[in-house]
Design a protein around this motif. Sequence first.
Motif, PDB file in Angstrom:
ATOM      1  N   UNK A  88       0.854  -1.187   0.000  1.00 11.55           N
ATOM      2  CA  UNK A  88       0.000   0.000   0.000  1.00 11.55           C
ATOM      3  C   UNK A  88       0.887   1.234   0.000  1.00 11.55           C
ATOM      4  N   UNK A  89       0.594   2.136  -0.907  1.00 12.14           N
ATOM      5  CA  UNK A  89       1.417   3.329  -1.025  1.00 12.14           C
ATOM      6  C   UNK A  89       2.348   3.277  -2.217  1.00 12.14           C
ATOM      7  N   UNK A 101      -1.149   8.237   1.723  1.00  8.07           N
ATOM      8  CA  UNK A 101      -0.367   7.014   1.547  1.00  8.07           C
ATOM      9  C   UNK A 101      -0.177   6.769   0.049  1.00  8.07           C
ATOM     10  N   UNK A 102       0.505   7.696  -0.588  1.00 10.36           N
ATOM     11  CA  UNK A 102       0.838   7.544  -2.004  1.00 10.36           C
ATOM     12  C   UNK A 102       2.321   7.820  -2.185  1.00 10.36           C
ATOM     13  N   UNK A 103       2.806   7.536  -3.375  1.00  8.97           N
ATOM     14  CA  UNK A 103       4.204   7.790  -3.680  1.00  8.97           C
ATOM     15  C   UNK A 103       4.325   8.104  -5.159  1.00  8.97           C
TER      16      UNK A 103
END
Lengths: 708, 203
Positions: A88-89, A101-103
């Motif tokens: 996740x992320x 929660x991203x990239x």
Amino acid sequence: MPSPPPPPQPSPPELPISEHEDEIMAAVEANPVVVVIGETGSGKSTQLSQILHRRGYTRRGAIAVTQPRRVAAVSVSRRVAQELSVPLGDEVGYAIRFEDRTSEKTCIKYLTDGVLLRESLSDPELKQYSVIILDEAHERSLNTDILLGLMKRLIKDRASDLKVLITSATLDGLKVSKFFSGCPVLNIPGTLFPVEKFYSTEHPTNYIESSLRTAIDIHVKESPGDVLIFMTGKDDIDKMVSKLEERIQNLEEGSCMDALVLPLHGSLPPEQQVRVFAPAPPNCRRFIVATNVAETSLTVDGVVFVIDCGYVKQRQYNPSSGMYSLDVVQISRVQADQRAGRAGRTRPGKCYRLYPISIYQKEFLEATIPEIQRSSLAGSVLYLKSLDLPDINILKFDFLDPPSRESLEDALRQLYLIDAIDENGQITDVGRIMAELPLEPSLSRTLIEANELGCLSQALTVAAVLSAEITFRSTRSKDMEGKRKRQELPDGSGWGDHIQLLQIFESWDRTGYDPRWCSDHELQVRGMKFSKDVRNQLSQIIQKIAKGSTDVQAKKERKSDPDYRKLRRALCVGYGNQLAERMLHHNGYHTVGYRAQLVQVHPFSVLEGDEYGKLPVYVVYHELINTTRPFMRNVSAVDQSWVKPILKKLERLDMNKLSGGSSGSKDPEPLEDKQVSSPKKAMDVKQSDVDSKIQAARERYLARKGKK
Amino acid sequence: MRMSKALAAVVAISVSLSAAAMGVDATVESTCSDAAASDKRVHLAMCLSQLGHHRDADAWGLAKAATLVGVDKADLAADDIKELEAGASTAGIKPALAECAKQYRGVGFAFASAHDVINNRAYDVGEKKLDEALSLTQKCNAAFAKIGVPLQQPLAQLTADTIQIAIIAKAITCLVNVNNNPALVAAAAAAAAAKAPQQSQYP
């Protein structure tokens, strides 16, 4: 006849929508907008994004999938990440207010509809996305409805490189299609099994007891399968859980299988909702006691029996009074059918409706009233104005279901009183800054004023704690233990709840943010950490956008401002649209504004009166809500001298000008003038009287403070 | 040279360990022993040193106390990462440090959430949150392993300690969960019974 359930498969699972992949892709390829109507559980939330990703739509940008609820954005993204076997992320992530929660890797992004709206402020064309999916549109959330209008504009600007999908479980597809100039509507049938429906002969007087009896009957007599029980709110859920557990324990040992009773509502942190999604232990029946969050937003596997009380708690805003209420109202037929459908996901099920069929047929509305027609629109209007769309007119914005003129005018009035728009309805520099802060308008305005007054640090703390929605109920209860705990916490020095929140955070700050201090004071550790994190984020944001220097570091300003005058003054400006004046002879209040409402300070408030028990003459409130009575929550005292400028603005308010028209020439004006002048005269007389009383109260209060 | 927060924590642990050797409450000792018996990954000495001063706490209280230790360690790690980022001379390790900073934010929240749900006696949820804390902490190791650089001190020690405290907290939470859940007690008994015949096959 529904098709038999497919055998277990590696991810992605074979959900109904997967069987229509080619049909969906053909429609998407050929059209800028596609409506997908799929029953809850058809996989539209989890599979649609994966289908598009697999078909290459993430090569030119990310896929954004909006959700009306935070908990859904988090849980669905986790599910999709799990199915794609990625952390996740990474390729899959989520973004909700104050949490991201991203990239750089993220190509499927689940976010709340509010976050997408906010992203459009910095990038009106949302260029980072190749596909935007407005999921759960049937919930008719305020932000999603605004997004529908914006997507209609955006499609014209980015016709060649953007796809928009609107998905829904129950929405009137033709209505949406018409809104988007005849876009295609795809209906994805589900694999629901038949659900047998049972009706009561009459509406129960106590639906908790009725639900309880029904639940026990199911447990004793029916075959294995989980039970989903719909309640209106957390309090009823807690009662039901307690009673049900007790009743089950009293059953004769061995007379039925084991049982597990689980609450499910929006107030539960996401991590506490995990239990509901875990499979039931062997030979054990789960009773999930839930609010309407379980109707569509969250899918609980294993449910075979549904108990439907026929009610839902709905938050309603009255633009005339400026008051919210939490009303328990009858559900709509759409909701009833959604609830029943939960029983048929895995095998034929049963739904016990605690109301007569005649109620369902004749009294229930066809569909739920859209949130846009029962909410304050101040934040939304400010957002729309900040977009600087060349032809936008708030009163004529293209809504699927437009709000009332009264609601829009209420929003304009509120924004005017806190300086976000000028007397002609144009957004001000202050308003532009406010729109960039992920806060309610009142808190945004407070921060801006606090920066001018030199108490930004304190205001940031108050805004963060309020935004984190930390609950102090346990410390404000009337039981002796609660009172003992309350005494250990700061009390706001009598000035009110905002000050108390500040003092609590400062006390924690002095410990070096020791989590044990939170635990010792019965404060949620995560909530306090979250408020600290929110404060940091707000600090970073305001340092970027505010004019002049900003002082965001937490400091001990008590010595230089012992009565928190700067902060309270900033609060007065920020909450200029949420003011109340005390009655002359008792501690009741009336709101200051368009139409005065009689209100009271919430009993949990720490606001103190003078030596004679009289509360401050003027207060600001964070929330006005009608529960048992109209209560002001999170209340703080402000000075009359700070209120005066706001009252003058109120006198000058011209709704016609605010709405974008001109003033002075229409027939209703003379009548309005007369109405305005009479209250003004009364106010002048009253003001003089109030002034003297304020002075006397101030002297008494200072004397009392001196004694301490 | 100023002592870093992590190093200060290590010193505190050493002092605490010495104090623990002088007298640990029976409940703490028995709980830590049971935890170590239930999960061989548990370091008994660390369990005693970190929780030994909670003399009046029962197992439930010790589980919560362990989660709060985790919050502390995660916050310390986050602070140290900031210092390392500021002083990082090699550009290659900055992405790894950034990744660690992100993960430790999640670690802190996971431990905090675990505390709150365990306080609400939702033990199985607490176990999941502790699993999450452990997983996120291990990602910090992975970020450095990916670039072939060993984790720097004192972050390396702090990471190891955080992993261990997550294991300890979960082990104690499992004990509480079993003791408070009749179904789990029965399941545990059944599992023990199922093992008995196999054991009897050996002389």
